[in-house]
Design a protein around this motif. Structure first.
Motif, PDB file in Angstrom:
ATOM      1  N   LYS A  62     -21.292  15.310 -32.612  1.00  0.00           N
ATOM      2  CA  LYS A  62     -21.828  16.194 -31.640  1.00  0.00           C
ATOM      3  C   LYS A  62     -20.663  17.605 -31.403  1.00  0.00           C
ATOM      4  N   THR A  63     -21.351  18.386 -31.144  1.00  0.00           N
ATOM      5  CA  THR A  63     -20.535  19.946 -31.039  1.00  0.00           C
ATOM      6  C   THR A  63     -20.704  20.557 -29.634  1.00  0.00           C
ATOM      7  N   ASP A  64     -19.559  20.856 -29.187  1.00  0.00           N
ATOM      8  CA  ASP A  64     -19.598  21.527 -28.115  1.00  0.00           C
ATOM      9  C   ASP A  64     -19.033  23.075 -28.146  1.00  0.00           C
ATOM     10  N   PHE A  65     -19.914  24.115 -28.032  1.00  0.00           N
ATOM     11  CA  PHE A  65     -19.436  25.299 -28.022  1.00  0.00           C
ATOM     12  C   PHE A  65     -19.731  26.129 -26.707  1.00  0.00           C
ATOM     13  N   PRO A 119     -32.557  28.796 -25.856  1.00  0.00           N
ATOM     14  CA  PRO A 119     -31.785  29.302 -24.740  1.00  0.00           C
ATOM     15  C   PRO A 119     -30.248  29.668 -24.922  1.00  0.00           C
ATOM     16  N   ALA A 120     -29.740  30.482 -24.531  1.00  0.00           N
ATOM     17  CA  ALA A 120     -28.215  30.465 -24.486  1.00  0.00           C
ATOM     18  C   ALA A 120     -27.838  29.485 -23.546  1.00  0.00           C
ATOM     19  N   SER A 121     -28.248  28.853 -22.455  1.00  0.00           N
ATOM     20  CA  SER A 121     -28.009  28.104 -21.968  1.00  0.00           C
ATOM     21  C   SER A 121     -27.450  26.758 -22.530  1.00  0.00           C
ATOM     22  N   VAL A 122     -28.009  26.351 -23.600  1.00  0.00           N
ATOM     23  CA  VAL A 122     -27.723  25.422 -24.432  1.00  0.00           C
ATOM     24  C   VAL A 122     -25.998  25.282 -24.886  1.00  0.00           C
ATOM     25  N   LYS A 123     -25.350  24.373 -24.689  1.00  0.00           N
ATOM     26  CA  LYS A 123     -23.728  24.457 -24.904  1.00  0.00           C
ATOM     27  C   LYS A 123     -23.484  23.355 -25.781  1.00  0.00           C
ATOM     28  N   THR A 124     -24.254  22.345 -26.169  1.00  0.00           N
ATOM     29  CA  THR A 124     -24.039  21.033 -26.983  1.00  0.00           C
ATOM     30  C   THR A 124     -25.166  20.965 -27.784  1.00  0.00           C
ATOM     31  N   MET A 125     -24.704  20.198 -29.005  1.00  0.00           N
ATOM     32  CA  MET A 125     -25.699  19.907 -29.952  1.00  0.00           C
ATOM     33  C   MET A 125     -25.200  18.881 -30.885  1.00  0.00           C
ATOM     34  N   TRP A 126     -26.006  17.894 -30.983  1.00  0.00           N
ATOM     35  CA  TRP A 126     -25.870  16.818 -32.028  1.00  0.00           C
ATOM     36  C   TRP A 126     -26.319  17.128 -33.404  1.00  0.00           C
ATOM     37  N   TYR A 127     -25.870  16.797 -34.437  1.00  0.00           N
ATOM     38  CA  TYR A 127     -26.375  16.986 -35.835  1.00  0.00           C
ATOM     39  C   TYR A 127     -26.360  15.570 -36.463  1.00  0.00           C
ATOM     40  N   ARG A 128     -27.309  15.364 -37.264  1.00  0.00           N
ATOM     41  CA  ARG A 128     -27.296  14.168 -38.135  1.00  0.00           C
ATOM     42  C   ARG A 128     -27.713  14.755 -39.550  1.00  0.00           C
ATOM     43  N   PHE A 129     -26.820  14.588 -40.539  1.00  0.00           N
ATOM     44  CA  PHE A 129     -26.685  14.965 -41.988  1.00  0.00           C
ATOM     45  C   PHE A 129     -26.736  13.721 -42.676  1.00  0.00           C
ATOM     46  N   SER A 130     -28.106  13.640 -43.618  1.00  0.00           N
ATOM     47  CA  SER A 130     -28.331  12.372 -44.311  1.00  0.00           C
ATOM     48  C   SER A 130     -28.267  12.872 -45.703  1.00  0.00           C
ATOM     49  N   ARG A 131     -27.922  11.680 -46.576  1.00  0.00           N
ATOM     50  CA  ARG A 131     -28.066  11.967 -48.198  1.00  0.00           C
ATOM     51  C   ARG A 131     -28.860  11.048 -48.635  1.00  0.00           C
ATOM     52  N   ARG A 132     -29.689  11.382 -49.611  1.00  0.00           N
ATOM     53  CA  ARG A 132     -30.559  10.468 -50.433  1.00  0.00           C
ATOM     54  C   ARG A 132     -30.409  10.863 -51.974  1.00  0.00           C
ATOM     55  N   LYS A 145     -29.791  10.929 -29.434  1.00  0.00           N
ATOM     56  CA  LYS A 145     -30.777   9.818 -29.357  1.00  0.00           C
ATOM     57  C   LYS A 145     -31.991  10.175 -30.180  1.00  0.00           C
ATOM     58  N   GLU A 146     -32.895  11.253 -29.646  1.00  0.00           N
ATOM     59  CA  GLU A 146     -33.780  11.610 -30.599  1.00  0.00           C
ATOM     60  C   GLU A 146     -33.425  12.705 -31.194  1.00  0.00           C
TER      61      GLU A 146
END
Length: 199
Positions: A62-65, A119-132, A145-146
């Protein structure tokens, strides 16, 4: 996730690393970019990552910017192999109205950039990095979650041992504190393809 296994490729201005919480204060004029379109090259962003030879896994963070306020300020997930082979995903601040959720894939010294405005109002984002093996998927989520697919790509130098983790940078004359939490490594959440059969 054991943050003690993570190492710096270029240290930031200031930082804090604990098992549950990482903070990076960016330096001005730091970025990751190679050649394409803008013609300049910049390879000085701080990267905190770890090695693995595991072929199938997912990494979530999770990132908080909240503090980003200047054009192109960014923080997110990264796989940095060397200066000419890497990928990253982040939200890049643009102005008080919107910002760019996007990703960059760099193979053999040439970067691309795929974005969508949010929107600029978004201040957090989760990332999921996957390798195959030597193929990779980046997903994002606003609730952890989603997850929604951002990118599927092939890394030409990504078949062996890799390094992956987090980064933050300020390409212009600015600085901000990026916060990373909820770091987790899981079995690969990017499932094998189930559709059209290969030739």
């Amino acid at each position: 996730m054991n943050t003690e296994k993570m190492y710096w490729t270029r240290q930031p201005l200031e930082y804090t690393v604990t098992p549950q919480h990482i903070e990076i204060t960016t330096k001005p004029f730091t970025d990751l970019w190679q050649r394409t379109y803008y013609h300049f090259r910049n390879d000085n962003a701080p990267v905190l990552q770890m090695h693995t030879d595991e072929k199938f896994f997912s990494f979530i963070v999770k990132t908080d910017f909240t503090q980003s306020r200047h054009r192109f300020d960014q923080c997110g997930v990264v796989m940095y192999l060397d200066s000419e082979n890497w990928l990253k995903a982040s939200v890049e601040y643009e102005n008080e109205t919107f910002q760019h959720l996007g990703s960059v894939v760099t193979n053999h010294g040439y970067s691309d950039w795929a974005t969508t405005a949010i929107p600029a109002s978004v201040k957090t984002m989760w990332y999921r990095f996957s390798r195959r093996e030597d193929d990779y998927c980046i997903e994002c989520s606003q609730d952890g979650k989603e997850f929604t697919q951002m990118r599927v790509c092939h890394m030409w130098e990504g078949a062996g041992e890799i390094s992956f983790g987090i980064y933050a940078c300020s390409p212009e004359d600015s600085s901000f504190k990026a916060v990373f939490t909820d770091l987790e490594i899981t079995p690969c959440a990017w499932k094998a393809h189930d559709g059209q059969q290969p030739d």
